[in-house]
Design a protein around this motif. Structure first.
Motif, PDB file in Angstrom:
ATOM      1  N   ASP A 134       2.542  -8.230  -0.368  1.00 50.10           N
ATOM      2  CA  ASP A 134       1.295  -8.430  -1.099  1.00 50.10           C
ATOM      3  C   ASP A 134       1.350  -7.855  -2.502  1.00 50.10           C
ATOM      4  O   ASP A 134       0.814  -8.432  -3.450  1.00 50.10           O
ATOM      5  N   GLN A 135       2.032  -6.711  -2.638  1.00 46.34           N
ATOM      6  CA  GLN A 135       2.099  -6.066  -3.949  1.00 46.34           C
ATOM      7  C   GLN A 135       3.083  -6.751  -4.883  1.00 46.34           C
ATOM      8  O   GLN A 135       2.925  -6.691  -6.111  1.00 46.34           O
ATOM      9  N   ILE A 136       4.079  -7.409  -4.343  1.00 46.09           N
ATOM     10  CA  ILE A 136       4.951  -8.229  -5.191  1.00 46.09           C
ATOM     11  C   ILE A 136       4.115  -9.317  -5.859  1.00 46.09           C
ATOM     12  O   ILE A 136       4.219  -9.555  -7.070  1.00 46.09           O
ATOM     13  N   ALA A 137       3.254  -9.958  -5.080  1.00 46.37           N
ATOM     14  CA  ALA A 137       2.370 -10.974  -5.658  1.00 46.37           C
ATOM     15  C   ALA A 137       1.392 -10.357  -6.649  1.00 46.37           C
ATOM     16  O   ALA A 137       1.164 -10.893  -7.742  1.00 46.37           O
ATOM     17  N   ALA A 138       0.815  -9.202  -6.291  1.00 43.55           N
ATOM     18  CA  ALA A 138      -0.180  -8.558  -7.160  1.00 43.55           C
ATOM     19  C   ALA A 138       0.429  -8.152  -8.496  1.00 43.55           C
ATOM     20  O   ALA A 138      -0.223  -8.244  -9.542  1.00 43.55           O
ATOM     21  N   SER A 173      -1.127   4.955   8.107  1.00 39.45           N
ATOM     22  CA  SER A 173      -2.390   4.628   7.425  1.00 39.45           C
ATOM     23  C   SER A 173      -2.241   3.580   6.348  1.00 39.45           C
ATOM     24  O   SER A 173      -3.225   3.246   5.677  1.00 39.45           O
ATOM     25  N   HIS A 174      -1.037   3.047   6.150  1.00 41.21           N
ATOM     26  CA  HIS A 174      -0.802   2.147   5.016  1.00 41.21           C
ATOM     27  C   HIS A 174       0.092   0.975   5.405  1.00 41.21           C
ATOM     28  O   HIS A 174       1.084   1.151   6.116  1.00 41.21           O
ATOM     29  N   ILE A 175      -0.248  -0.202   4.898  1.00 39.87           N
ATOM     30  CA  ILE A 175       0.656  -1.351   4.986  1.00 39.87           C
ATOM     31  C   ILE A 175       1.026  -1.879   3.602  1.00 39.87           C
ATOM     32  O   ILE A 175       1.976  -2.637   3.463  1.00 39.87           O
ATOM     33  N   ALA A 176       0.271  -1.489   2.568  1.00 36.62           N
ATOM     34  CA  ALA A 176       0.531  -1.944   1.196  1.00 36.62           C
ATOM     35  C   ALA A 176       1.279  -0.855   0.435  1.00 36.62           C
ATOM     36  O   ALA A 176       0.847   0.296   0.410  1.00 36.62           O
ATOM     37  N   TRP A 177       2.387  -1.245  -0.207  1.00 40.93           N
ATOM     38  CA  TRP A 177       3.234  -0.306  -0.958  1.00 40.93           C
ATOM     39  C   TRP A 177       3.548  -0.899  -2.326  1.00 40.93           C
ATOM     40  O   TRP A 177       4.161  -1.967  -2.423  1.00 40.93           O
ATOM     41  N   SER A 178       3.127  -0.216  -3.397  1.00 40.02           N
ATOM     42  CA  SER A 178       3.383  -0.713  -4.748  1.00 40.02           C
ATOM     43  C   SER A 178       4.806  -0.404  -5.200  1.00 40.02           C
ATOM     44  O   SER A 178       5.339  -1.079  -6.078  1.00 40.02           O
ATOM     45  N   THR A 179       5.419   0.624  -4.625  1.00 37.57           N
ATOM     46  CA  THR A 179       6.836   0.947  -4.818  1.00 37.57           C
ATOM     47  C   THR A 179       7.354   1.431  -3.464  1.00 37.57           C
ATOM     48  O   THR A 179       6.565   1.695  -2.553  1.00 37.57           O
ATOM     49  N   PRO A 180       8.668   1.600  -3.320  1.00 44.53           N
ATOM     50  CA  PRO A 180       9.187   2.090  -2.043  1.00 44.53           C
ATOM     51  C   PRO A 180       8.667   3.469  -1.646  1.00 44.53           C
ATOM     52  O   PRO A 180       8.780   3.845  -0.475  1.00 44.53           O
TER      53      PRO A 180
END
Length: 476
Positions: A134-138, A173-180
């Motif tokens: 998702d964050q690749i798209a964002a 608590s997280h599924i979205a990661w903006s970096t590794p």
């Protein structure tokens, strides 16, 4: 009106308030108005992408449909989606291979959208191993909207260490990661999420608008705008403002009820006072509200409504929602026939009573998904609907919570992706087909293609081929 046009980023502005607009005919290029009938059919609407995550898997005996291709029968768990059968792709035999080792829950949750193996740690030095899909798209198209992406959830971030498996609970608590190494924080308070999209003015100041409806604040500008657009746009603006006001009223009602229950608690009262300057008529303590109010379903639906509003207003085109954290103790006894938490019951040890409760919890999740999809289906965008112009992924990081198995994951994809998906089918792939092949396919449809994503071997075939039934054994 052919000689008047507003930009896509135009906002309705009131006294210290902003409200994004839904897609209107007045936002289309003027060239489309040469033939008004053709303009409705050919106008392009953006593709939206939502990911709804469930942490504890499904009762494996009641998930998979019978039959393949268009000739399939919804399973007992999927029955709440019966009205939406033609909008669904049920995808069988997908696997997130790099999550097979390690602990069953934290590894599967944190890496659900990255397809990686997380680093074992008991501290805050998180390392997921990749950027989530998702964050690749964002990061590529997020500049086109007010919010690059919107991360929502129900439960606050869990801290501390799970000593049983040796992982920090932050991973769950997280599924979205903006970096590794950087998880994206999710919003669990519906009022704060609402404020991010439709924010009111100075908090508690002399001219504070925090206690006023954002719709009321922009009504004068709305009236001026409606005088300049056609009848179709006027109707859409009215419908949109009514929808925003309905969400406001539900949040306000829930806030008042919660405040009354908390009024005797000095700790909560102090927190109410602290936040009062920003959200004067609302307070939700996310760590306790669902348990004390006994209305977990309403909390979930408020967040799903906010996601739909975000897509409709083009506040964002990318959003994720977590129904709960990994190893959550959320009690589902509010459901008839259920006694205990989703996590606890998912460790059923083949006990028939627990398996039945497991199924009931899964059916509740499908009911909430159906609620969101039906709302999206009711919103027209030209000749299509908001759902037609979206991809809504529902899934879990494991199939059976008792086995922590990342093979044959429970995965649904709803919507038509702007005409790039042909739903209404059950597709059975070869065993252990990479889940990341689906992610590559979704990224392409978002206009953000990648040549490789984790263990992907290509894009998932057949998603837009009505005759395709799958490439694997029909036995799921």
């Amino acid at each position: 009106m052919q000689n008047w046009k507003i930009s896509r980023r135009t906002m309705l502005k009131g006294v210290g308030a902003m409200l994004s607009l839904p897609m209107l005919e007045a936002m289309a290029p003027r060239s489309l108005f040469a033939n008004s009938a053709a303009s409705t059919a050919t106008r392009s609407f953006p593709v939206r992408m939502a990911v709804l995550y469930m942490a504890n898997g499904v009762n494996p005996h009641h998930w998979t449909p019978k039959g393949v291709g268009h000739d399939f029968e919804l399973s007992p768990i999927l029955q709440p989606l019966s009205k939406l059968k033609d909008e669904l792709l049920v995808l069988t035999q997908l696997m997130n291979a790099k999550t097979e080792g390690g602990d069953g829950h934290y590894v599967k949750t944190a890496a659900f959208l990255t397809g990686t193996t997380i680093t074992r740690t008991t501290g805050s030095d998180l390392r997921c191993g990749g950027t989530s899909m998702d964050q690749i798209a964002a990061q590529r198209i997020g500049n086109l909207t007010t919010l690059p992406s919107l991360e929502l959830g129900i439960e606050p971030v869990t801290t501390g260490v799970d000593r049983t498996v040796g992982y920090t609970r932050l991973y769950g608590s997280h599924i979205a990661w903006s970096t590794p190494t950087t998880p994206v924080a999710k919003e669990i308070n519906p009022q704060l999420a609402f404020d991010r999209m439709f924010r009111t003015g100075d908090a508690g100041g002399k001219n504070s608008t925090a206690d006023k409806s954002v719709v009321d604040l922009v009504m004068e500008d709305a009236r001026r705008l409606k005088s300049k657009v056609g009848q179709a746009d006027q109707a859409k603006i009215n419908e949109y403002l009514d929808s925003v006001r309905a969400v406001e009223k539900r949040i306000e009602f829930d806030a008042k009820r919660t405040r009354e229950e908390y009024r005797a608690d000095p700790l909560v009262r102090r927190e109410i006072d602290k936040l009062g300057a920003r959200i004067k008529d609302f307070y939700l303590d996310p760590a306790q509200a669902s348990e004390r109010s006994g209305n977990h379903t309403e909390h979930v639906r408020l967040m799903l409504d906010l996601m739909v509003l975000a897509f409709w207003s083009d506040s964002t085109r990318i959003s994720t929602f977590m129904f709960g954290n990994a190893v959550s103790t959320k009690n589902f006894s509010f459901l008839d026939g259920v006694k205990g938490s989703h996590h606890e019951i998912s460790h059923h040890h083949s006990d028939e009573k627990k398996l039945e409760q497991y199924k009931l919890i899964n059916i509740w999740h499908m009911t909430q998904l159906a609620y969101m999809l039906e709302k999206m289906q009711s919103i027209q965008e030209g000749e299509r609907t908001l759902l037609d112009n979206s991809m809504v992924l529902f899934g879990a990081g494991m199939r059976d919570g008792n086995e922590h198995n990342p093979h044959n994951l429970p995965i649904l994809l709803a919507g038509q992706g702007g005409g790039t998906l042909s739903p209404g089918r059950h597709l059975v792939y070869e065993k252990n087909t990479p889940l990341c092949n689906l992610y590559r396919s979704m990224l392409t449809r978002m206009g953000t293609p990648v040549d490789q994503f984790s263990d992907s071997t290509g894009e998932l075939p057949g998603l837009n081929d009505p005759a395709f039934k799958g490439v694997g054994n029909s036995k799921a």
